[in-house]
Design an enzyme around this catalytic site. Structure first.
Site, PDB file in Angstrom:
ATOM      1  N   SER A 168       0.844  -1.201   0.000  1.00 11.92           N
ATOM      2  CA  SER A 168       0.000   0.000   0.000  1.00 11.92           C
ATOM      3  C   SER A 168       0.879   1.252   0.000  1.00 11.92           C
ATOM      4  O   SER A 168       2.096   1.176   0.215  1.00 11.92           O
ATOM      5  CB  SER A 168      -0.891  -0.002   1.245  1.00 11.92           C
ATOM      6  OG  SER A 168      -0.082   0.194   2.399  1.00 11.92           O
ATOM      7  N   ASP A 175      -1.347  -1.782  -3.846  1.00  9.82           N
ATOM      8  CA  ASP A 175      -2.705  -1.856  -3.291  1.00  9.82           C
ATOM      9  C   ASP A 175      -3.257  -0.433  -3.103  1.00  9.82           C
ATOM     10  O   ASP A 175      -2.579   0.439  -2.540  1.00  9.82           O
ATOM     11  CB  ASP A 175      -2.620  -2.572  -1.932  1.00  9.82           C
ATOM     12  CG  ASP A 175      -3.984  -2.876  -1.346  1.00  9.82           C
ATOM     13  OD1 ASP A 175      -4.940  -3.084  -2.120  1.00  9.82           O
ATOM     14  OD2 ASP A 175      -4.080  -2.925  -0.097  1.00  9.82           O
ATOM     15  N   HIS A 176      -4.472  -0.206  -3.563  1.00 12.19           N
ATOM     16  CA  HIS A 176      -5.141   1.094  -3.404  1.00 12.19           C
ATOM     17  C   HIS A 176      -4.291   2.284  -3.865  1.00 12.19           C
ATOM     18  O   HIS A 176      -4.140   3.272  -3.120  1.00 12.19           O
ATOM     19  CB  HIS A 176      -5.576   1.327  -1.944  1.00 12.19           C
ATOM     20  CG  HIS A 176      -6.680   0.423  -1.514  1.00 12.19           C
ATOM     21  ND1 HIS A 176      -7.984   0.596  -1.910  1.00 12.19           N
ATOM     22  CD2 HIS A 176      -6.678  -0.700  -0.740  1.00 12.19           C
ATOM     23  CE1 HIS A 176      -8.735  -0.370  -1.403  1.00 12.19           C
ATOM     24  NE2 HIS A 176      -7.961  -1.178  -0.692  1.00 12.19           N
ATOM     25  N   LYS A 210     -16.048  -5.399  10.879  1.00 13.14           N
ATOM     26  CA  LYS A 210     -16.963  -5.499   9.746  1.00 13.14           C
ATOM     27  C   LYS A 210     -18.358  -5.831  10.287  1.00 13.14           C
ATOM     28  O   LYS A 210     -18.501  -6.332  11.393  1.00 13.14           O
ATOM     29  CB  LYS A 210     -16.476  -6.596   8.800  1.00 13.14           C
ATOM     30  CG  LYS A 210     -14.976  -6.485   8.429  1.00 13.14           C
ATOM     31  CD  LYS A 210     -14.597  -7.498   7.388  1.00 13.14           C
ATOM     32  CE  LYS A 210     -13.100  -7.760   7.302  1.00 13.14           C
ATOM     33  NZ  LYS A 210     -12.280  -6.626   6.913  1.00 13.14           N
ATOM     34  N   HIS A 250     -12.011  -6.951  -1.740  1.00 11.24           N
ATOM     35  CA  HIS A 250     -11.248  -6.255  -0.696  1.00 11.24           C
ATOM     36  C   HIS A 250     -11.944  -6.482   0.646  1.00 11.24           C
ATOM     37  O   HIS A 250     -13.095  -6.909   0.694  1.00 11.24           O
ATOM     38  CB  HIS A 250     -11.204  -4.753  -0.990  1.00 11.24           C
ATOM     39  CG  HIS A 250     -10.194  -4.398  -2.034  1.00 11.24           C
ATOM     40  ND1 HIS A 250      -9.056  -3.683  -1.750  1.00 11.24           N
ATOM     41  CD2 HIS A 250     -10.140  -4.683  -3.360  1.00 11.24           C
ATOM     42  CE1 HIS A 250      -8.345  -3.533  -2.853  1.00 11.24           C
ATOM     43  NE2 HIS A 250      -8.981  -4.119  -3.854  1.00 11.24           N
ATOM     44  N   SER A 281     -10.757 -10.140   5.150  1.00 10.22           N
ATOM     45  CA  SER A 281     -10.229 -10.883   6.301  1.00 10.22           C
ATOM     46  C   SER A 281     -11.365 -11.490   7.118  1.00 10.22           C
ATOM     47  O   SER A 281     -12.450 -10.914   7.227  1.00 10.22           O
ATOM     48  CB  SER A 281      -9.387  -9.968   7.200  1.00 10.22           C
ATOM     49  OG  SER A 281      -8.068  -9.852   6.714  1.00 10.22           O
ATOM     50  N   ASP A 311      -5.254  -8.334   4.881  1.00  8.03           N
ATOM     51  CA  ASP A 311      -4.270  -7.572   5.651  1.00  8.03           C
ATOM     52  C   ASP A 311      -4.545  -7.719   7.146  1.00  8.03           C
ATOM     53  O   ASP A 311      -3.683  -8.088   7.939  1.00  8.03           O
ATOM     54  CB  ASP A 311      -4.317  -6.087   5.235  1.00  8.03           C
ATOM     55  CG  ASP A 311      -3.179  -5.286   5.858  1.00  8.03           C
ATOM     56  OD1 ASP A 311      -2.357  -5.878   6.579  1.00  8.03           O
ATOM     57  OD2 ASP A 311      -3.108  -4.071   5.629  1.00  8.03           O
ATOM     58  N   ARG A 331      -2.179  -8.803  10.456  1.00 12.90           N
ATOM     59  CA  ARG A 331      -1.894  -7.892  11.578  1.00 12.90           C
ATOM     60  C   ARG A 331      -2.259  -8.543  12.910  1.00 12.90           C
ATOM     61  O   ARG A 331      -1.527  -8.438  13.900  1.00 12.90           O
ATOM     62  CB  ARG A 331      -2.699  -6.600  11.422  1.00 12.90           C
ATOM     63  CG  ARG A 331      -2.294  -5.790  10.208  1.00 12.90           C
ATOM     64  CD  ARG A 331      -3.139  -4.540  10.075  1.00 12.90           C
ATOM     65  NE  ARG A 331      -2.758  -3.774   8.893  1.00 12.90           N
ATOM     66  CZ  ARG A 331      -3.105  -2.521   8.651  1.00 12.90           C
ATOM     67  NH1 ARG A 331      -3.866  -1.878   9.512  1.00 12.90           N
ATOM     68  NH2 ARG A 331      -2.715  -1.900   7.563  1.00 12.90           N
ATOM     69  N   ARG A 364      14.292 -11.016  17.851  1.00 10.96           N
ATOM     70  CA  ARG A 364      14.123 -12.253  17.073  1.00 10.96           C
ATOM     71  C   ARG A 364      13.274 -13.261  17.830  1.00 10.96           C
ATOM     72  O   ARG A 364      12.611 -14.090  17.225  1.00 10.96           O
ATOM     73  CB  ARG A 364      15.495 -12.863  16.748  1.00 10.96           C
ATOM     74  CG  ARG A 364      16.336 -11.981  15.847  1.00 10.96           C
ATOM     75  CD  ARG A 364      17.753 -12.492  15.730  1.00 10.96           C
ATOM     76  NE  ARG A 364      18.453 -12.441  17.018  1.00 10.96           N
ATOM     77  CZ  ARG A 364      19.742 -12.715  17.180  1.00 10.96           C
ATOM     78  NH1 ARG A 364      20.483 -13.047  16.143  1.00 10.96           N
ATOM     79  NH2 ARG A 364      20.307 -12.649  18.375  1.00 10.96           N
TER      80      ARG A 364
HETATM   81  O1  G3H Z   1      -6.866  -1.605   2.495  1.00 12.01           O
HETATM   82  C1  G3H Z   1      -5.920  -1.206   3.119  1.00 12.01           C
HETATM   83  C2  G3H Z   1      -4.863  -2.151   3.522  1.00 12.01           C
HETATM   84  O2  G3H Z   1      -5.245  -2.876   4.662  1.00 12.01           O
HETATM   85  C3  G3H Z   1      -3.578  -1.412   3.714  1.00 12.01           C
HETATM   86  O3  G3H Z   1      -3.624  -0.639   4.861  1.00 12.01           O
HETATM   87  O4  G3H Z   1      -3.063   1.647   4.081  1.00 12.01           O
HETATM   88  O5  G3H Z   1      -2.777   0.975   6.491  1.00 12.01           O
HETATM   89  O6  G3H Z   1      -1.239   0.077   4.726  1.00 12.01           O
HETATM   90  P1  G3H Z   1      -2.620   0.598   5.059  1.00 12.01           P
HETATM   91  P1  13P Z   2      -8.848  -6.561   5.379  1.00 12.91           P
HETATM   92  O1  13P Z   2      -8.781  -5.334   6.211  1.00 12.91           O
HETATM   93  O2  13P Z   2     -10.173  -7.250   5.518  1.00 12.91           O
HETATM   94  O3  13P Z   2      -7.714  -7.500   5.607  1.00 12.91           O
HETATM   95  O4  13P Z   2      -8.747  -6.094   3.832  1.00 12.91           O
HETATM   96  C1  13P Z   2      -7.505  -5.786   3.264  1.00 12.91           C
HETATM   97  C2  13P Z   2      -7.623  -5.122   1.945  1.00 12.91           C
HETATM   98  O5  13P Z   2      -8.652  -5.043   1.314  1.00 12.91           O
HETATM   99  C3  13P Z   2      -6.383  -4.548   1.382  1.00 12.91           C
HETATM  100  O6  13P Z   2      -6.613  -3.874   0.199  1.00 12.91           O
HETATM  101 ZN    ZN Z   3      -8.538  -2.966   0.091  1.00 14.40          ZN
END
Ligand code: G3H
Ligand code: 13P
Ligand code: ZN
Length: 311
Positions: A49, A82-83, A186, A214, A217, A259, A263, A284
């Protein structure tokens, strides 16, 4: 080997399964995902991202992924933005060697989304890179901040508009809004529910065209519980049930974005390790178990997606 997503998606579509697209931010996450894919013979999409690029520096992530590809040359790996929020970042990612980029102009008015997506497609295609676009708006945190038009309600993808959008932009895959949302909270208003009827309509109207989910998760309860048991505060976290993910994978969804589950696996494990071993100060000793937790979680995910022995 570094690949784009064309062949991956063609095989996934025909086989009725989906490829996991995992967000990566550091070495341990990449290693955990790759170990899982190696053990289960799975192709994979490693996605970066804007925030990941800012956190790690783009060069580090590219080099880490190059190392993973060198270590596992038999695994097809797509390196994906991503995005992507604008042309500049999409172009920078193409120029950095990514094999796939997303332009996310889904929060813009429709005509702007078409125009901005097409601009990225023209540049990316001229360099042999594929493009994911998004039509419709996901519910939830990403669009609740008042930046876009959705304001927390989300706007589901219109099947007819999806056909026109794909024709006009020539994008290679399309992220659709059918009720998922980003993050660990969600379906805050009730039971998990996705609009499968809408997904089927989109698939009927766009046969053989790869769709993307998207916010997919599961928000795995085991890891939420682990976070909470060891000092975390994640009340009522909820995700997309696994059976819904499997169902979507059989309805034209070829890419499932994950994602939050990474996490949670990482954070829960680190929390536990730090509490259980208060005198340890060797990173480690907690990052290693976190990497193993990611590997095991991703292996499970690959089974749910049907993305096992697909190389
Ligand atoms: O959709 C977003 C992804 O989970 C990436 O998240 O923008 O915090 O890296 P981030
Ligand atoms: P989640 O937050 O459900 O893992 O989605 C991740 C996502 O869509 C990243 O683009
Ligand atoms: Zn996304």
């Amino acid at each position: 080997m570094l690949v784009d997503t064309k062949e991956m998606f063609k095989k996934a579509y025909e086989g009725g399964y989906a490829v996991g697209a995992f967000n990566v931010n550091n070495m341990e996450i990449i290693q955990g995902i790759m170990e899982a894919c190696n053990e289960l013979n799975a192709p994979v999409i490693l996605q970066i991202s804007k925030g990941a690029r800012e956190y790690a520096h783009p060069l580090y992530l590219t080099k880490l992924i190059e190392a993973a590809i060198e270590q596992y040359p038999h695994i097809p790996v797509a390196m994906h933005l991503d995005h992507g929020p604008d042309f500049e970042l999409a172009k920078a990612s193409v120029d950095d060697g990514y094999s796939s980029v997303m332009i996310d102009a889904s929060h813009d008015p429709y005509e702007d989304n078409v125009r901005r997506t097409k601009e990225v497609v023209d540049y990316a295609h001229s360099k042999g890179v594929v493009v994911e676009a998004e039509l419709g708006q996901l519910i939830g945190e990403q669009f609740d901040a008042g930046e876009g038009g959705a304001m927390g309600e989300g706007i589901y993808t219109d099947p007819d508009q999806a056909v026109e959008f794909v024709e006009r932009t020539d994008c290679d895959s399309l992220a659709v809004a059918i009720g998922t949302s980003h993050g660990a909270y969600k379906f805050t208003k009730g039971e998990p529910q996705l609009d499968f009827e809408r997904l089927e309509k989109i698939t009927e109207k766009l046969p053989n065209f790869p769709l993307v989910l998207h916010g997919a998760s599961t928000v795995i309860p085991e890891f939420v519980a682990l976070c909470n048991e060891y000092g975390g505060d994640l009340p009522n976290a909820k995700g997309v049930p696994e059976d819904m993910i499997s169902r979507a994978a059989k309805l034209g969804v070829c890419k499932v974005n994950i994602d939050t589950d990474l996490r949670l696996a990482m954070t829960g494990t680190i929390r536990k390790e730090l509490v259980d071993n208060p005198s340890n100060f060797d990173p480690r000793k907690y990052l290693g178990p976190a990497r193993t937790a990611i590997k095991d979680m991703v292996k499970h995910k690959l089974e749910i997606l049907g993305n096992v022995n697909r190389i």
